[in-house]
Design an enzyme around this catalytic site. Sequence first.
Site, PDB file in Angstrom:
ATOM      1  N   ASN A  72       0.874  -1.174   0.000  1.00  0.00           N
ATOM      2  CA  ASN A  72       0.000   0.000   0.000  1.00  0.00           C
ATOM      3  C   ASN A  72       0.912   1.225   0.000  1.00  0.00           C
ATOM      4  OD1 ASN A  72      -1.814   2.028   0.496  1.00  0.00           O
ATOM      5  ND2 ASN A  72      -2.410   1.327   2.537  1.00  0.00           N
ATOM      6  N   TRP A  73       1.085   1.804  -1.187  1.00  0.00           N
ATOM      7  CA  TRP A  73       2.004   2.949  -1.306  1.00  0.00           C
ATOM      8  C   TRP A  73       1.428   4.216  -0.672  1.00  0.00           C
ATOM      9  CZ3 TRP A  73       3.925   2.808  -7.145  1.00  0.00           C
ATOM     10  CH2 TRP A  73       4.734   1.677  -7.320  1.00  0.00           C
ATOM     11  N   LYS A  74       0.141   4.231  -0.377  1.00  0.00           N
ATOM     12  CA  LYS A  74      -0.525   5.430   0.155  1.00  0.00           C
ATOM     13  C   LYS A  74      -0.252   6.622  -0.777  1.00  0.00           C
ATOM     14  CE  LYS A  74      -0.358   3.309   4.644  1.00  0.00           C
ATOM     15  NZ  LYS A  74      -0.370   3.426   6.077  1.00  0.00           N
ATOM     16  N   HIS A  81      -9.788   0.978   4.654  1.00  0.00           N
ATOM     17  CA  HIS A  81      -8.534   1.291   5.357  1.00  0.00           C
ATOM     18  C   HIS A  81      -8.819   2.287   6.477  1.00  0.00           C
ATOM     19  CE1 HIS A  81      -4.522   2.647   6.268  1.00  0.00           C
ATOM     20  NE2 HIS A  81      -4.078   1.540   5.688  1.00  0.00           N
ATOM     21  N   GLU A  93      -7.231   4.732   7.546  1.00  0.00           N
ATOM     22  CA  GLU A  93      -7.000   6.151   7.213  1.00  0.00           C
ATOM     23  C   GLU A  93      -8.202   6.733   6.481  1.00  0.00           C
ATOM     24  OE1 GLU A  93      -3.181   5.611   5.300  1.00  0.00           O
ATOM     25  OE2 GLU A  93      -2.331   5.066   7.251  1.00  0.00           O
ATOM     26  N   GLU A 140      -5.955  -5.016  10.282  1.00  0.00           N
ATOM     27  CA  GLU A 140      -4.966  -3.969  10.510  1.00  0.00           C
ATOM     28  C   GLU A 140      -5.299  -3.222  11.795  1.00  0.00           C
ATOM     29  OE1 GLU A 140      -2.807  -2.748   6.681  1.00  0.00           O
ATOM     30  OE2 GLU A 140      -4.530  -1.446   6.917  1.00  0.00           O
ATOM     31  N   GLY A 189       1.810   2.281  10.774  1.00  0.00           N
ATOM     32  CA  GLY A 189       2.765   3.379  10.652  1.00  0.00           C
ATOM     33  C   GLY A 189       3.375   3.810  11.972  1.00  0.00           C
ATOM     34  N   SER A 240       2.854  -2.033  10.475  1.00  0.00           N
ATOM     35  CA  SER A 240       4.297  -2.068  10.747  1.00  0.00           C
ATOM     36  C   SER A 240       4.919  -3.435  10.478  1.00  0.00           C
ATOM     37  CB  SER A 240       4.585  -1.603  12.177  1.00  0.00           C
ATOM     38  OG  SER A 240       4.099  -0.286  12.362  1.00  0.00           O
ATOM     39  N   GLY A 294       2.595  -1.218   4.319  1.00  0.00           N
ATOM     40  CA  GLY A 294       2.641   0.212   4.010  1.00  0.00           C
ATOM     41  C   GLY A 294       4.075   0.672   3.824  1.00  0.00           C
ATOM     42  N   GLY A 295       4.668   1.217   4.881  1.00  0.00           N
ATOM     43  CA  GLY A 295       6.019   1.805   4.812  1.00  0.00           C
ATOM     44  C   GLY A 295       7.040   0.916   4.101  1.00  0.00           C
TER      45      GLY A 295
HETATM   46  P1  PGA Z   1       2.382   0.267   7.679  1.00  0.00           P
HETATM   47  O1  PGA Z   1       0.973   0.471   6.946  1.00  0.00           O
HETATM   48  O2  PGA Z   1       2.966  -1.021   7.158  1.00  0.00           O
HETATM   49  O3  PGA Z   1       3.213   1.465   7.280  1.00  0.00           O
HETATM   50  O4  PGA Z   1       2.132   0.219   9.132  1.00  0.00           O
HETATM   51  C1  PGA Z   1       0.110  -0.598   6.722  1.00  0.00           C
HETATM   52  C2  PGA Z   1      -1.160  -0.095   6.069  1.00  0.00           C
HETATM   53  O5  PGA Z   1      -1.593   1.002   6.391  1.00  0.00           O
HETATM   54  O6  PGA Z   1      -1.754  -0.778   5.225  1.00  0.00           O
END
Ligand code: PGA
Length: 254
Positions: free
Chosen positions: A9-11, A98, A100, A170, A176, A216, A237-238
Amino acid sequence: MRKKIVAGNWKMNLGYQEGISLFSEVANMVKDEVIGNQQIIVCSPFIHLHSIASLTNEHKNVFVGAQNIHQEDAGAYTGEVSAKQVRSTGAAYVILGHSERRAYFGESDELLAKKVNIALTHNLVPIFCIGETKEERESGEFFDVIKKQLEKGVFHLSESDFSKIILAYEPVWAIGTGLTASPEQAQEVHAFIRKEVEAKYGSAVADETSILYGGSCNPKNAPDLFSQPDIDGGLIGGASLKSRDFTDIVKVFN
Ligand code: PGA
């Protein structure tokens, strides 16, 4: 046998050229690593979808997804992108639910159910995210929260539609933050989710549902997480923004 999936997930990161380079690098690095029933899905911003989807033709088991769609088919919704438009780029997946989107854009369970429906109508596979906040974990009500997210977001689906989707647990407190759910904490929730799916759709469907862990996740913690019986991969994500880290996570299944 259910699919083992590593999804990135590049966001809201990477310019156009940066995204193409990262995808090309990752696709080359994983080309001999994605084996059997394993899949890689890269969920990029809309601007990259068509270009990276064209690059996936050479890579078996590597797919592209979006991170959002609008709930309506088409129309006067300035700035929005529909499921049909996303599908027309060659993307085949979409992240929905998600945390977010739920927190910053006020996406409710009811809205998400509509997005799930329109995605499936246009042959986009939802990667449907669920998970509790820190307060919900600490108060012990997280099982109820997750159950409600499932019931309102995806349990209205017919068995055949439900069988197409991917779930992602999640925990919001782990996204994050560098805090990861322990393998035991994650397994406990994954097993709970699978039991809920079984209660609703039966054991054959529950056995085939891929449930990813996200929050994470990195090359160090992925081996212990992915070795849990009900964890079928990760939503990353990251670490998906670094080709080496993402590839190392993909290799955990080999
Ligand atoms: P993260 O994000 O690996 O940076 O914690 C995961 C996500 O939001 O899908």
